[in-house]
Scaffold this active site. Sequence first.
Site, short mmCIF file in Angstrom:
data_model
loop_
_atom_site.label_atom_id
_atom_site.label_comp_id
_atom_site.label_asym_id
_atom_site.label_seq_id
_atom_site.Cartn_x
_atom_site.Cartn_y
_atom_site.Cartn_z
CG ASP A 53 -1.93 1.38 0.86
OD1 ASP A 53 -2.69 1.61 0.70
OD2 ASP A 53 -1.59 1.82 2.06
CD GLU A 102 -2.63 2.75 -3.55
OE1 GLU A 102 -3.35 2.87 -3.44
OE2 GLU A 102 -1.62 2.37 -2.47
#
Length: 637
Positions: free
Chosen positions: A315, A368
């Site tokens: 993330d 990401e």
Amino acid sequence: MSKVKAHSLFTDFDISLFRAGKHFKLYEKFGAHSMQFEGEDGVYFSVWAPSAKSVAVVGDFNFWDGKENMLNVRWDSSGIWEGFIPLAKKGMRYKFKITSNNNNIITEKVDPYAHYFEKSPNTASIIWDIKDYSWKDKNWMGYRKDKNDLDKPYSVYEVQLGSWKKNPEGEFLSYRELAVELVNYVKEMNFTHVELMPIMEYPYDPSWGYQLIGYFAPTSRFGSPQDFMYLIDAFHQNDIGVILDWVPAHFPADEHGLGLFDGTNLYEHPDTKKGYHPDWKSLIFNYERNEVRSFLISNALFWLEYYHIDGLRVDAVASMIYLDYSREEGEWEPNIFGGNQNLEAVSFLKDFNTAVYNNFEGVQTIAEESTAFSGVTKPVGQGGLGFGMKWMMGWMHDTLAYFSKDPIHRKFHQNELTFSLAYAFTENFMLPLSHDEVVHGKKSLLSKQTGDEWQRFANLRTLYAFMFMHPGAKLLFMGSEFAQYEEWNFEKSLDWNLLEFLPHKGMLNFVKDLNLFYKETPALYEKAFSTEGFEWIAYDDNENSVLSFLRKGHDSQNDVFVVCNFTPSLKENYKIGLNKRGYIKEIFNSDLLPYGGSGVKNAESVEVSQNSWNQGGFSANITLPPLGVVVFKHIDE
């Protein structure tokens, strides 16, 4: 009352690796380990707190008395406190009570390496044995490498476990209940993988799990560590890979967590320009500190080893690699070369990916990363970050912008769909329609579409079909597969009652068939990350808002060609250029009646003529359904 016996699991070599940032199995040393020592049953505890004056273990075994069980500090200035405590045993709660050399600050902290926690809002760590589980996924682990290679299908169902479905009383489903309901559903829907939004222990529900406290523990909201293993095992026994969201970018400042752990900035960077995230009001790991790097990489490897996880989606990578991420001028300082890259974070990510791929076969890491940072999926040895895949955020943004426009205006915006193919093979991209696109007022995917109800559903089918025909892996957030009306709300279950209505049931049937078609069509995934797997037929028919292209795999006999009609107008006798004679057959159509479409189809076979068109030496006249995507294949007469 039990005291502390001097004991250590650390060797001199362990300490040297830890200090060098190269110890990637710290979970075997730190934390709470049940064992027998000198004929007594108990638990060995160890914790890193270099600025501590004293460290006590408080818990159920000593009535939370901070004077009873004082750990011993190692002689080697590593900052590690340790010791064996008789009578402590599995299931007992505990914390570390730390008195700091920094102004005698006293903190009570959870164990950073704890395997289990009390249910929120309680915060204590729990002594637990995670080796006490008998895995039944030997077959999957044996052929996982083949299933998870980059030339295999990736259709990922993104799930937040707490809000996928609740029981009739409105409570969470347990890991073991999910092992039946969720696993069967994902299998029925023909997804190849599931991606779980963070399941590591977190204190605050509205963070959706992205503000972690217990990096080595699955959240107790849904059951025990063994219950979570049971869920993973069930996915594997049904040939479904499991990807976990992993958050090495930041952590919350809750007083029982990692922040100011020993009264100083131990895990977080001491400079707020590098150590505090203004958007999320959270603390940023200190990637310059070797021991912190060892902690994080050990954590990644822990989930792959003990929980048989098949992939880690990392993330907020952009927030890690840019010093000026979400910061104004004066709120950040350039690196030693005058640039805006966080060189230590970049180095950390390279070490992380190298460790993952060197230690585990058949896994993938996914970034990401929302910028044009070069080489995210290039191997570390070639100067890249070393990820297996990267989310294609540009495709997502441009495509959703296009589909939000009235079809009458789309001919002026065709470049929003074609632009992604200009850079589609610069990285190994995964196309995400994720949770980020259906929260905070962005509306559900269905609500983003234009037109009357029929057109909105048809638009959404066309969006999904275009996504699955476009090069790259695929990810779809839960609820989108049956066209949820409302945007996602983490506090409640998905609106499963919508499946009583034909348009939503039709969408579910469509996604189920789309997944199956994708899995059974090698041309759509075998060269998903190579220019050899894609060829335009016509990208410039703006007037009709039509795109057509070839998808190619290892065997040219399996090549397919895709034609997309982005308007609600039926197009009969639409001419398309082809590269060989014979016949073509429609093998997929997003407009079929069972999907809620109009039922417009092509004949069983369509003859290819010698009339050249679109740079092809041959052509065929086909029928394009309204707001539909049709896939064809060459066949024998």
